[in-house]
Design an enzyme around this catalytic site. Structure first.
Site, PDB file in Angstrom:
ATOM      1  N   GLN A   7       0.659  -1.188   0.361  1.00  0.00           N
ATOM      2  CA  GLN A   7       0.100   0.442   0.213  1.00  0.00           C
ATOM      3  C   GLN A   7       0.826   1.730   0.066  1.00  0.00           C
ATOM      4  O   GLN A   7      -0.083   2.468  -0.283  1.00  0.00           O
ATOM      5  CB  GLN A   7      -0.357  -0.109   0.686  1.00  0.00           C
ATOM      6  CG  GLN A   7      -2.078  -1.083   1.143  1.00  0.00           C
ATOM      7  CD  GLN A   7      -3.002  -0.896   2.362  1.00  0.00           C
ATOM      8  OE1 GLN A   7      -2.767  -1.851   2.626  1.00  0.00           O
ATOM      9  NE2 GLN A   7      -3.595   0.011   2.936  1.00  0.00           N
ATOM     10  N   ARG A  34      -8.881  -0.138   7.113  1.00  0.00           N
ATOM     11  CA  ARG A  34     -10.302   0.071   6.105  1.00  0.00           C
ATOM     12  C   ARG A  34     -10.689   1.738   7.202  1.00  0.00           C
ATOM     13  O   ARG A  34     -11.872   2.065   7.682  1.00  0.00           O
ATOM     14  CB  ARG A  34     -11.750  -0.331   6.181  1.00  0.00           C
ATOM     15  CG  ARG A  34     -12.220   0.139   5.106  1.00  0.00           C
ATOM     16  CD  ARG A  34     -13.748   0.638   4.737  1.00  0.00           C
ATOM     17  NE  ARG A  34     -13.953   0.742   2.709  1.00  0.00           N
ATOM     18  CZ  ARG A  34     -14.184  -0.240   2.362  1.00  0.00           C
ATOM     19  NH1 ARG A  34     -14.054  -0.994   1.997  1.00  0.00           N
ATOM     20  NH2 ARG A  34     -14.579   0.408   1.585  1.00  0.00           N
ATOM     21  N   CYS A  35      -9.884   1.702   8.091  1.00  0.00           N
ATOM     22  CA  CYS A  35      -9.910   3.311   9.325  1.00  0.00           C
ATOM     23  C   CYS A  35      -8.926   4.430   9.168  1.00  0.00           C
ATOM     24  O   CYS A  35      -7.516   3.620   9.171  1.00  0.00           O
ATOM     25  CB  CYS A  35     -10.686   2.956  10.770  1.00  0.00           C
ATOM     26  SG  CYS A  35      -9.686   1.995  11.513  1.00  0.00           S
ATOM     27  N   GLU A  68     -13.463   4.939   3.910  1.00  0.00           N
ATOM     28  CA  GLU A  68     -13.422   4.245   4.930  1.00  0.00           C
ATOM     29  C   GLU A  68     -14.436   4.930   6.262  1.00  0.00           C
ATOM     30  O   GLU A  68     -14.859   4.425   7.461  1.00  0.00           O
ATOM     31  CB  GLU A  68     -11.929   4.529   5.805  1.00  0.00           C
ATOM     32  CG  GLU A  68     -11.108   4.024   5.385  1.00  0.00           C
ATOM     33  CD  GLU A  68      -9.487   3.692   4.922  1.00  0.00           C
ATOM     34  OE1 GLU A  68      -9.636   5.683   6.249  1.00  0.00           O
ATOM     35  OE2 GLU A  68      -8.570   4.393   5.157  1.00  0.00           O
TER      36      GLU A  68
END
Lengths: 806, 287
Positions: A237, A384-385, A760
């Site tokens: 990522q 996902r935050c 997110e």
């Protein structure tokens, strides 16, 4: 003007710029199976590596015998910590300032920890070799319960830290203690509680779970001995950060390292960090002189690489009798597993958990976080935050419901009463953030009106009466959640990773025919950057998005950037794109002025080119300017039309949203049905509404999974018992509820295009909505707080504990 | 998740398959749809040196009516069952249960023979076959024999199959016209094994239960016939007391393991509820 002249609307539409539901350009290859993922990388002579892993959660490694493994046809090498010590790589630094074993060095600290790396000519031979490596263990008592980690007689996990009373984030209180992080005014907060008319206190746990992308972590490392260059294809990522980390720990010059992140099949935070597999594959390639591929399987991904959450949050709210909050006090026990391998900005041991005051105007607050070691896999990534924001949102949103229950107030009403008011922005929170913008009341009221909230409450009251009369065995819950995210890490004044400021970048190069290429420091894992980045450029410089090629992931060609996670791409790289595009536009204006023989101040921008003010027929399109940039620039100007921008954001962005979950639960089986789920998101300026909708659907599905059953669970002996998608809840289309999406638009005042992050938000806001729905359903039976996950048997147990089931 | 090496065999007849299995002994395993065996091999919980693939044996696939019995070849897939008009018309509970097995991709591959022969207590078809009074045809080195489904299962993954024997077909007596049926399965998600499941086949006469058989899935190391539970409802109109009695009788013979689906108490409790719901729904279908 003839009939063929396009209208302004047609010209705008032809650009497919911001606000357009442009179809995802990357889907052309993805839907035809033509993506190019790491596992598609096949090099001549490529070898395959696989791990011997520990069956024990805590044990001393007495010996490792590779003799039989090396006899397996095709097995070429077995790498152990002893091998790695010869190149000083038996341990590696983590992003959180700790160190982590690459391969077991003397002991193992979690089940499935990497013990040895077998290298063979194919994956089957490697696995055969793995099964022939004989490891002698002496089991040690496992430490599983984080609440027992700091008992005086708790086993010593990290012998390497013996005598170290200070860690990367200050003093350590115990041999299993990692850090204590305190924020806020303790004295003032304690005073607020001693004066409080009403107070609640609850230990709210957010269980351990896992980002579980469908594509697991993997890499191919190829070392060229002649050139002394290492090329790594990997599921990264943040490819540039990986290059820098590899350079620092492998002592290779950074220009001799080429990191390529090809198509990635989902990341969700799982692919930010560095894992032993990457180091072992690189060392194996250096040792053998051949490319080495390492591909994690599902069990390895779920049990060894980067869990998320595992926060145990003792939360107190003080308030007046009429429901005005006066103080917030939170203590978090954070289970980090065997090594502190959180992927947070370096100065933030608990990420941005101090956003825990949420959307509410708390006059004072105090937060303390204790991180501890246990015999579990390392991680603590932002699934996902933004960093630890979903834990914070869950904490405050659950606690507000508990307070509403105590006050006998409607949870929506309590929130409306305590929201930060629109005129208070920019708002300085009690725990140190400056919220850039927001209009919470409008969003909340729109949610309540659209869903018919009042009528749903009425229906719930009637159903409760029917339940009491024995006419139904179903209970109904309304889960209200109003979250504030903090995304866009981040300003160099407070955000860095290993000392590198968290800017991001964009380079745009226009070609003579009116096309161009844009390269970014971010890396899409499914977010659709190739589509949306081109849309920003299209609107900024008036070139159709279809004519802009977007490229990410190759550290040789992309400008340095910190990558994609924490919803930072649009807030940071999205701004860099706009700024680079504006540099292009500024030069284009000079060229246009020269060609139109006017002063550049006499030009104005008009959709896809410049026109002379007051003479709308005198125009020059951006397409024509691109051509001119390469053959007839003004005297003294360099030819060409390209620009680079590195953007250091002045602040984070603060997207927010109002969610409502309507759930029915059969108390006899615990089976729930999500009858309705409404999600209103405000992410500021909307670049591609279709992609936003897709992001919201995906994030809500993950939130649904987490709240309703997705868990990495260890038994009392330290065995991880959720190693497959049979037991780790991964919802299919059948289980996934229908999603209703909605929005308001409150642009970020400091972002060049007013955009915030959104990817997110649904995970952050969704989890409390589901959990609050379950808790709300059971509240009339006397429940105050039921811990997640809310799977069927736990719902039944809740009903049973409350006396609703015999 | 990478299996060890093995030799692959693809015999063209049952006799050849039986011979291979006999000759190769315990190192050989027959391969049908592979949805139980192959995952076990990938985890190296099973490491057969020889796989005897039964897909090359034409005679093992197909569904036909034989008098009052439905004959289903062992290599018939769950998808074939769902496509069969004969099954839908004569033993519709098979379709109802097959639809609750895994997902379409698995059903294209997974076979009836594999489902019933593997002895996995989580499989749905064994309890159903016991409920329907089915018999299995086993062919081995000593010849062929017919065994009642109810006598087949001895423990988890442990059946009366002798070394070298292959289950070649299933014979299902067609239930009486007008029978009621239901398969109630509680599972966490698509593709999961049952937390608990109950199969009911019954007939009604004058508003009362005339005959009834109840089978239970995944609440014991073998599939179960809930004989006492069935007795408890015969002659009743499935009133609340009878249903409660049946659920209690069924729960009394359950001994599920605690797992991620829930603790023992929960799995038994919902097992009783599945029995209740299956009885009620079956009754509404009976004519």
């Amino acid at each position: 003007m003839n009939d063929m002249t396009p209208t302004r609307e047609q010209r705008t539409a032809a650009l497919e710029g911001m606000g357009c539901k442009r179809k995802r350009v990357e889907d052309v290859r993805f839907t035809q199976g033509k993506g190019n993922y790491v596992d598609d990388v096949k090099l001549p002579g490529m070898l395959h590596g696989d791990f011997v892993r520990s069956p024990h959660p805590h044990a001393r490694v007495k010996s490792i015998n590779s003799e039989e493994a090396l006899k397996v046809p095709g097995v070429l090498a077995v790498i152990t910590a002893e091998t790695l010590k010869t190149v000083n790589l038996a341990w590696m630094p983590t992003l959180a300032g700790d160190v982590q074993m690459v391969l077991a060095d003397g002991k193992v600290l979690f089940q499935n920890q990497e013990v040895a790396f077998v290298v063979a000519t194919d994956r089957y031979a490697a696995d055969d070799g793995v099964n022939k490596v004989v490891v002698e263990y002496e089991p040690l008592p496992p430490l599983v319960d984080p609440f027992k980690s700091m008992d005086p007689d708790a086993p010593v996990l990290r012998e390497d830290l013996a005598g170290k009373t200070t860690g990367a984030h200050g003093p350590r209180k115990h041999h299993n203690h990692i850090f204590e992080w305190k924020v806020g005014d303790k004295e003032l907060t304690d005073a607020a509680f001693s004066k409080a008319e009403v107070a609640i206190k609850e230990m709210i746990s957010y269980h351990r779970t896992h980002p579980s992308p469908l594509e697991t972590c993997q890499c191919v490392c190829s070392f060229d001995k002649v050139k002394g260059e290492l090329t790594i294809w990997g599921t990264f990522q943040a490819p540039h950060v990986i290059r820098t980390v590899v350079s620092l720990i492998a002592k290779l010059p950074e220009q001799k390292i080429h990191v390529i992140a090809p198509d990635i099949g989902g990341g969700f935070g799982n692919k930010v960090g560095a894992y032993p597999g990457y180091i072992c594959a690189a060392v194996a390639s250096i040792v053998t002189g051949k490319p080495v591929k390492w591909v994690e399987d599902r069990i390895e991904n779920l049990t060894a690489t980067s869990f998320a959450r595992d926060y145990h949050m003792t939360t107190e709210i003080a308030a007046t009798r009429d429901g005005k909050v006066t103080g917030l006090r939170v203590h978090v026990l954070a289970d980090h597993g065997a090594f502190d391998a959180c992927a947070d900005p370096s100065k933030w041991p608990a990420g941005f958990f101090n956003i825990v005051t949420g959307s509410y105007d708390f006059p004072t607050a105090h937060l303390a976080v204790d991180g501890v070691y246990t015999n579990k896999a390392p991680g603590g990534v932002a699934y996902r935050c933004s960093f630890r924001v979903t834990e914070a949102a869950y904490c405050i949103e659950r606690a507000m419901d508990i307070m509403a229950q105590k006050l006998n107030m409607d949870p929506a009403e309590l929130r409306l009463k305590n929201f930060i008011k629109p005129e208070q922005f920019p708002y300085h929170s009690a725990l140190g953030w400056e919220y850039d913008s927001g209009d919470y009341h409008t969003a909340m009221r729109k949610m309540m009106e659209t869903t018919g909230y009042a009528a749903l409450r009425k229906e719930q009251a009637e159903k409760r009466e029917a339940f009491r009369r024995g006419e139904t065995r179903e209970i109904m819950g309304l889960g209200v959640s109003f979250f504030t995210e903090i995304v866009g890490a981040g300003p160099s004044k407070n955000c860095d990773i290993l000392g590198i400021a968290m800017f991001d970048s964009c380079e745009i190069r226009m070609h003579p025919t009116g096309a161009g290429i844009a390269r970014m420091g971010t890396k899409s894992q499914g977010q659709g950057h190739e589509t949306t980045w081109a849309q920003i450029i299209a609107t900024e410089i008036g070139i159709p998005a279809d004519n802009i090629q977007v490229e990410e992931g190759n550290t040789d060609t992309a400008p340095y950037g910190l990558g994609t996670y924490g919803s930072r791409s649009t807030p940071v790289a999205g701004a860099a794109i706009a700024m680079a595009a504006r540099k292009i536009k500024a030069k284009a204006q000079m060229i246009a002025a020269y060609k139109l023989e006017v002063h550049e101040d006499d030009l104005e921008w008009d959709i896809d080119g410049f026109r002379v003010k007051g003479l709308p027929e005198r125009t020059m399109s951006m397409k024509d300017i691109c051509w001119a940039a390469y053959n007839s620039v003004p005297p003294g100007m360099e030819p060409g039309l390209e620009a680079v921008s590195y953007y250091d954001p002045p602040n984070m962005t603060y997207p927010f949203g109002a969610y409502l979950c309507v759930m029915d639960i059969d108390v006899d089986t615990g089976v729930y049905k999500v009858r309705r789920f409404y999600a209103l998101d405000d992410c500021g300026t909307r670049i591609n509404p279709m992609i936003i909708e897709g992001q919201v659907h995906g994030g809500l599905t993950e939130a649904f999974a987490i709240a309703m059953g997705q868990e990495i669970r260890y038994d009392d002996d330290g065995n991880v018992v959720t190693g497959s998608f049979m037991d780790f809840f991964m919802p299919t289309a059948v289980e996934t509820p229908h999603w209703e999406t909605d929005f308001t638009v409150t642009p970020s005042p400091h972002h060049p295009i007013g955009a915030k992050g959104v990817g997110e938000s649904p995970n952050v806001g969704g989890v409390p909505a589901f959990s609050n729905a379950v808790n709300d359903a059971f509240s009339f039976l006397g429940a105050t707080h039921i811990q997640m996950p809310h799977d069927y048997w736990r719902n039944w147990k809740a009903a049973k504990d409350l006396g609703a089931v015999a | 998740m990478i299996p060890g090496s093995f030799s692959y065999h693809r015999p063209a007849s049952v006799a050849d398959a039986v011979k291979l299995l006999s000759d190769l002994g315990e190192d050989a395993r027959p391969l049908a749809g592979g949805h139980s065996l192959v995952p076990m091999m990938k985890l190296r919980l099973a490491s057969p040196a020889h796989l005897i693939d039964l897909h090359g044996i034409a005679g093992l696939k197909g569904i036909r009516r034989d008098g009052n019995n439905l004959l289903i070849g062992a290599m018939t897939t769950q998808h074939d069952l769902l496509e069969s008009q004969e099954v839908a018309g004569s033993v519709p509970i098979l379709c109802e249960a097959a639809l609750l097995i895994a997902d379409p991709q698995v059903r294209y591959r997974g076979t009836i023979g594999g489902n019933v022969a593997n002895g996995d207590p989580g499989n749905d078809m064994p309890a159903l076959m016991m409920t329907l009074g089915a018999t299995y045809r086993l062919e081995g080195p000593q010849g062929a024999r017919e065994v009642a489904a109810a006598d087949f299962y001895q423990g988890a993954y442990f059946t009366i199959l002798e070394p070298g024997e292959i289950l070649t077909s299933v014979s299902v007596p067609v239930p009486a016209a007008g029978h009621g049926y239901a398969y109630e399965k509680l599972k966490r998600k698509v593709g999961d094994y049952a937390t608990a499941a109950a199969a009911v086949v019954l007939t009604m006469a004058g508003g009362k239960v005339a005959t009834c058989t109840i089978g239970l899935t995944n609440v014991h190391e073998t599939p179960l016939l809930a004989v006492d539970a069935a007795k408890a409802v015969i002659g009743t109109s499935l009133d609340a007391a009878a249903l409660k009695k049946a659920a209690s009788a069924a729960e009394a013979i359950m001994s599920p393991a605690a797992d991620a689906r829930g603790p023992v108490e929960y799995r038994k409790h919902v097992g009783g509820i599945m029995v209740t719901r299956a009885l009620q729904r079956a009754a509404t279908k009976a004519t």
